[in-house]
Design a protein around this motif. Structure first.
Motif, PDB file in Angstrom:
ATOM      1  N   ARG A 298      41.487  -1.679  -4.770  1.00 39.16           N
ATOM      2  CA  ARG A 298      41.986  -2.363  -5.970  1.00 39.16           C
ATOM      3  C   ARG A 298      43.342  -2.981  -5.650  1.00 39.16           C
ATOM      4  N   PRO A 299      43.725  -4.070  -6.316  1.00 37.77           N
ATOM      5  CA  PRO A 299      42.953  -4.831  -7.288  1.00 37.77           C
ATOM      6  C   PRO A 299      41.882  -5.675  -6.597  1.00 37.77           C
ATOM      7  N   TYR A 300      40.977  -6.223  -7.379  1.00 35.65           N
ATOM      8  CA  TYR A 300      39.876  -6.989  -6.832  1.00 35.65           C
ATOM      9  C   TYR A 300      40.175  -8.485  -6.735  1.00 35.65           C
ATOM     10  N   ALA A 313      33.774  -5.045  -2.871  1.00 40.08           N
ATOM     11  CA  ALA A 313      34.772  -4.386  -3.707  1.00 40.08           C
ATOM     12  C   ALA A 313      34.549  -2.890  -3.815  1.00 40.08           C
ATOM     13  N   HIS A 314      33.282  -2.448  -3.721  1.00 41.19           N
ATOM     14  CA  HIS A 314      33.001  -1.026  -3.998  1.00 41.19           C
ATOM     15  C   HIS A 314      31.688  -0.580  -3.351  1.00 41.19           C
ATOM     16  N   ALA A 315      31.622  -0.612  -2.046  1.00 44.93           N
ATOM     17  CA  ALA A 315      30.423  -0.113  -1.369  1.00 44.93           C
ATOM     18  C   ALA A 315      30.240   1.366  -1.675  1.00 44.93           C
ATOM     19  N   VAL A 316      29.001   1.767  -1.955  1.00 44.72           N
ATOM     20  CA  VAL A 316      28.706   3.167  -2.259  1.00 44.72           C
ATOM     21  C   VAL A 316      27.547   3.631  -1.378  1.00 44.72           C
ATOM     22  N   VAL A 317      27.456   4.931  -1.166  1.00 36.70           N
ATOM     23  CA  VAL A 317      26.299   5.470  -0.459  1.00 36.70           C
ATOM     24  C   VAL A 317      25.083   5.345  -1.373  1.00 36.70           C
ATOM     25  N   PRO A 318      23.865   5.331  -0.816  1.00 36.85           N
ATOM     26  CA  PRO A 318      22.694   4.895  -1.603  1.00 36.85           C
ATOM     27  C   PRO A 318      22.026   5.957  -2.453  1.00 36.85           C
ATOM     28  N   PHE A 319      22.623   7.129  -2.618  1.00 37.65           N
ATOM     29  CA  PHE A 319      21.880   8.257  -3.169  1.00 37.65           C
ATOM     30  C   PHE A 319      21.718   8.260  -4.680  1.00 37.65           C
ATOM     31  N   TYR A 320      22.364   7.346  -5.386  1.00 36.55           N
ATOM     32  CA  TYR A 320      22.110   7.214  -6.822  1.00 36.55           C
ATOM     33  C   TYR A 320      21.310   5.949  -7.112  1.00 36.55           C
ATOM     34  N   GLY A 321      21.016   5.179  -6.074  1.00 36.36           N
ATOM     35  CA  GLY A 321      20.277   3.943  -6.274  1.00 36.36           C
ATOM     36  C   GLY A 321      21.029   2.925  -7.107  1.00 36.36           C
ATOM     37  N   GLN A 322      22.370   2.950  -7.042  1.00 38.10           N
ATOM     38  CA  GLN A 322      23.161   2.082  -7.918  1.00 38.10           C
ATOM     39  C   GLN A 322      23.960   1.017  -7.177  1.00 38.10           C
ATOM     40  N   GLY A 323      23.849   0.946  -5.858  1.00 42.12           N
ATOM     41  CA  GLY A 323      24.642  -0.041  -5.122  1.00 42.12           C
ATOM     42  C   GLY A 323      24.366  -1.456  -5.583  1.00 42.12           C
ATOM     43  N   SER A 344      39.307 -19.402 -18.190  1.00 44.82           N
ATOM     44  CA  SER A 344      40.692 -19.265 -17.719  1.00 44.82           C
ATOM     45  C   SER A 344      40.725 -18.231 -16.590  1.00 44.82           C
ATOM     46  N   LEU A 345      40.828 -18.690 -15.359  1.00 43.08           N
ATOM     47  CA  LEU A 345      40.674 -17.811 -14.204  1.00 43.08           C
ATOM     48  C   LEU A 345      41.733 -16.715 -14.151  1.00 43.08           C
ATOM     49  N   ALA A 346      42.947 -17.025 -14.491  1.00 44.82           N
ATOM     50  CA  ALA A 346      44.008 -16.019 -14.430  1.00 44.82           C
ATOM     51  C   ALA A 346      43.685 -14.836 -15.326  1.00 44.82           C
ATOM     52  N   GLU A 347      43.234 -15.101 -16.538  1.00 48.90           N
ATOM     53  CA  GLU A 347      42.897 -14.019 -17.473  1.00 48.90           C
ATOM     54  C   GLU A 347      41.623 -13.295 -17.060  1.00 48.90           C
ATOM     55  N   ILE A 348      40.642 -14.044 -16.598  1.00 53.00           N
ATOM     56  CA  ILE A 348      39.355 -13.452 -16.207  1.00 53.00           C
ATOM     57  C   ILE A 348      39.533 -12.477 -15.060  1.00 53.00           C
ATOM     58  N   LEU A 349      40.186 -12.919 -13.994  1.00 55.77           N
ATOM     59  CA  LEU A 349      40.313 -12.099 -12.787  1.00 55.77           C
ATOM     60  C   LEU A 349      41.174 -10.872 -13.033  1.00 55.77           C
ATOM     61  N   GLU A 350      42.251 -11.044 -13.795  1.00 57.08           N
ATOM     62  CA  GLU A 350      43.120  -9.905 -14.064  1.00 57.08           C
ATOM     63  C   GLU A 350      42.390  -8.839 -14.876  1.00 57.08           C
ATOM     64  N   GLU A 351      41.654  -9.249 -15.897  1.00 53.16           N
ATOM     65  CA  GLU A 351      40.952  -8.265 -16.721  1.00 53.16           C
ATOM     66  C   GLU A 351      39.835  -7.585 -15.922  1.00 53.16           C
ATOM     67  N   PHE A 352      39.149  -8.331 -15.079  1.00 55.55           N
ATOM     68  CA  PHE A 352      38.092  -7.727 -14.265  1.00 55.55           C
ATOM     69  C   PHE A 352      38.670  -6.626 -13.373  1.00 55.55           C
ATOM     70  N   SER A 353      39.782  -6.919 -12.718  1.00 52.58           N
ATOM     71  CA  SER A 353      40.419  -5.917 -11.855  1.00 52.58           C
ATOM     72  C   SER A 353      40.878  -4.696 -12.627  1.00 52.58           C
ATOM     73  N   LEU A 354      41.476  -4.933 -13.780  1.00 50.43           N
ATOM     74  CA  LEU A 354      42.032  -3.832 -14.566  1.00 50.43           C
ATOM     75  C   LEU A 354      40.960  -2.929 -15.161  1.00 50.43           C
ATOM     76  N   THR A 355      39.801  -3.490 -15.485  1.00 52.55           N
ATOM     77  CA  THR A 355      38.787  -2.727 -16.214  1.00 52.55           C
ATOM     78  C   THR A 355      37.646  -2.216 -15.340  1.00 52.55           C
ATOM     79  N   ARG A 356      37.425  -2.799 -14.179  1.00 50.93           N
ATOM     80  CA  ARG A 356      36.228  -2.467 -13.404  1.00 50.93           C
ATOM     81  C   ARG A 356      36.425  -1.327 -12.420  1.00 50.93           C
ATOM     82  N   TRP A 357      37.617  -1.158 -11.885  1.00 49.79           N
ATOM     83  CA  TRP A 357      37.804  -0.224 -10.773  1.00 49.79           C
ATOM     84  C   TRP A 357      37.472   1.216 -11.151  1.00 49.79           C
ATOM     85  N   TYR A 415      30.193   3.509 -16.137  1.00 51.97           N
ATOM     86  CA  TYR A 415      30.008   4.672 -15.269  1.00 51.97           C
ATOM     87  C   TYR A 415      31.027   5.777 -15.556  1.00 51.97           C
ATOM     88  N   SER A 416      32.268   5.385 -15.784  1.00 48.76           N
ATOM     89  CA  SER A 416      33.302   6.394 -16.044  1.00 48.76           C
ATOM     90  C   SER A 416      33.011   7.145 -17.348  1.00 48.76           C
TER      91      SER A 416
END
Length: 449
Positions: A298-300, A313-323, A344-357, A415-416
Motif C-alpha cells: 500500500r498505497p496502490y 496489488a495483492h497476490a494471495v495463495v490459492p487456498f480460498y479460491g479468491q485470487g 476524477s482520477l485524483a479522487e478515484i485513486l486515493e479512495e481506492f487505496s484508502l478503502t481496498r487494502w 473481506y474484512s
C-alpha cells in the motif's frame, strides 16, 4: 514515439493497462464501456494462440465476486452456461479410499464453478475486440516508467523501445508486477512478500475410455493428509487438473519412481488407478514444484497517474479460491468509483487505496488459514461439528448468522467484514457454550442436594 493523446472529449481518458491477463482484460472492458480509450500492453504472446504452460494452470474457482464483474461486462451467462462446471461441495477422500461430501451451502445449494484460465482469458480478449476504443499490444515488455508523469518505455518484438504516455497507467501485470516495481521507488510505499514453505505440482486424471469423468464431477475433490494435500478440479473435456501441495522438503525426498509409487500407495492409493502409474510418473518427474507467494502493499496508486490492481496489488495463495475473484472485484469497485467521482482520477485513486487494502490483507490471511483447514482441519470432528452448527444457525436465521465461507464466497461482503463477522460468531458461540455448561452444572448441583 507512440503517444496516447487526450483528445476527443473532456471526459475521455487515455488508459494504458499493463498486463493482458484476466484482470487486465476485464478492466479494459470496464474502461471501454465507460467510453475511454484503452491500450492493453502484454509482455507475452496472445494467449489465444499459445498453449497453456505445463504445470502452471491451477484451475480457477469462479464465485459470486467474479460472477458480479462478469455480469457487469455481459459475460456471466456465457461463462456459467457454456463453460463453468458447478462444484457444490468438497468431496473428502480418506486413506482407505472412502469418501464423504461437505456441502458449501447446504441451505440454498449455491456453488462455485470450475473454469479454464485460457478459455476465460481468451473470452475477455475476444470481447474487447468488439470495442473500437480498445487496442491490444502483445509482446510488449515494460522496461521503465515514470509513474508521476504517466510515461512508460516498452521493449517490442523487434527489440526496439517505444515510449508511451497516458492519463492513467493501470498495472495488472501479476504477482511480479513491473509496474509495482516502479512504484516501490516512491516514498512511503509499504511492501512485503511471503513465500510459504509448500510448493505445488500439477498432475492429471484423464477422461475414462468412453470420454466421461472418472469421479463425480460436481465436487472439488480433496485428499487431506495433515501437512500436505492433493486436490482435483473438473475440466470441460472430462479430465481433472490434480494439484499436489506439499512442503518442498517432501518433494525433494521423492527422487525415484519407486519412492513416488510408494508415496502415492501410502497416502493417495485411490488416485493411482485414476491417474495411471505411467502417467503419474511422467507428470511428476516431467515438471518441478512451483512456489506460492503472497504479496501485501500500500498505497496502490501514485498521485492521479498510476494504479495497481489484482495480483500486482495483492497476490494471495490459492487456498480460498479468491485470487481471481478478488482481482475481478477490484475492477467492479474501481468502476463504481469512476461513477461516484465522475472520472476524477485524483479522487478515484486515493479512495481506492484508502478503502481496498484492509480487505485484500484480510483475504490474504484467510487464504493462508484455509490451507490448514483443507489439508488437516476438515478431517477433525471439531471442524464438522462447527460446520453443522454454522449450517443450522444459517438455516434458522439466514439474515443473522452467515458462516465465514458463505460470506466470502457467496456474497460481496467486504473481506474484512467477513473476518469481523466470524470473530463475533466465535464470541457468541463461546458465550452460549459457557452458559449451557454453567446451567447444566447448576442443575446437577441442585438435583444432587
Amino acid at each position: 514515439m507512440a503517444q496516447l493523446q487526450n483528445g476527443h472529449s473532456k471526459k475521455q481518458l487515455d488508459i494504458a493497462i499493463v498486463g493482458g491477463g484476466l484482470v487486465g482484460s476485464l478492466e479494459a472492458l470496464y474502461m471501454a464501456k465507460r467510453g475511454h480509450r484503452v491500450h492493453i500492453f502484454e509482455y507475452r504472446e496472445d494467449i489465444r494462440k499459445t498453449p497453456l504452460a505445463r504445470g502452471r494452470s491451477i484451475n480457477l474457482a469462479l464465485s459470486v465476486r467474479g460472477r458480479t464483474a462478469l455480469r457487469d461486462v455481459g459475460l456471466e451467462e456465457q461463462m456459467i452456461q457454456n463453460h463453468g462446471i458447478p462444484m457444490r461441495a468438497r468431496m473428502i477422500h480418506r486413506l482407505d479410499g472412502s469418501t464423504y461430501a461437505i456441502p458449501y451451502d447446504a441451505r440454498t445449494n449455491q456453488c462455485i464453478y470450475s473454469v479454464g484460465r485460457n478459455y476465460l482469458n481468451g473470452l475477455l480478449l475476444q470481447e474487447s475486440e468488439k470495442y473500437e476504443n480498445v487496442e491490444r499490444h502483445f509482446n510488449h515488455k515494460l522496461v521503465d516508467a515514470n509513474l508521476r508523469k504517466g510515461s512508460m518505455k516498452f521493449e517490442t518484438p523487434g527489440k526496439e523501445n517505444i515510449d508511451v504516455t497516458a492519463d492513467l497507467i493501470i498495472g495488472a501485470d501479476g504477482a511480479f508486477s513491473a509496474v509495482r516495481k516502479c512504484m516501490m521507488k516512491q516514498p512511503l510505499f509499504d511492501y512485503s512478500q511471503k513465500y510459504i514453505e509448500h510448493g505445488y505440482l500439477e498432475l492429471c486424471i484423464p477422461a475414462d475410455e468412453s470420454g466421461g469423468f472418472q469421479m463425480p464431477p460436481n465436487y472439488l475433490h480433496i485428499w487431506p493428509r495433515g501437512n500436505f494435500m492433493m486436490i482435483a478440479l473438473p475440466n470441460q473435456d472430462c479430465s481433472w487438473t490434480v494439484t499436489l501441495f506439499m512442503p518442498f522438503t517432501n518433494f525433494k525426498t521423492i527422487d525415484s519412481e519407486e519412492k513416488l509409487l510408494g508415496f502415492f500407495e501410502k497416502y493417495f492409493p485411490d488416485s493411482i488407478p485414476l491417474i495411471g502409474k505411467e502417467k503419474l510418473i511422467e507428470d511428476f518427474f516431467g515438471g518441478s514444484p512451483s512456489p506460492l507467494v503472497a504479496v501485501k502493499c500500500r498505497p496502490y496508486h501514485v498521485e492521479d497517474r498510476a494504479l495497481i490492481i489484482g495480483d500486482a496489488a495483492h497476490a494471495v495463495v490459492p487456498f480460498y479460491g479468491q485470487g481471481m475473484n478478488a482481482g475481478f472485484e477490484d475492477c467492479t469497485l474501481l468502476d463504481k468509483l469512476f461513477q461516484k467521482h465522475h472520472d476524477s482520477l485524483a479522487e478515484i485513486l486515493e479512495e481506492f487505496s484508502l478503502t481496498r487494502w484492509e480487505d485484500t490483507h484480510a483475504i490474504s490471511d484467510l487464504a493462508m488459514y484455509n490451507y490448514v483447514e483443507m489439508r488437516d482441519l476438515v478431517t477433525r470432528p471439531s471442524y464438522r461439528l462447527r460446520k453443522a452448527m454454522d449450517d443450522f444457525l444459517f438455516w434458522l436465521a439466514p439474515n443473522f448468522w452467515v458462516p465465514l465461507y458463505n460470506s466470502v464466497t457467496f456474497s460481496t461482503m467486504p473481506y474484512s467484514q467477513c473476518v469481523k463477522n466470524r470473530e463475533w460468531q466465535d464470541k457468541m458461540l463461546t458465550y452460549f457454550i459457557i452458559s449451557a455448561m454453567s446451567s447444566a452444572l447448576l442443575g446437577y448441583f441442585v438435583m444432587s442436594r
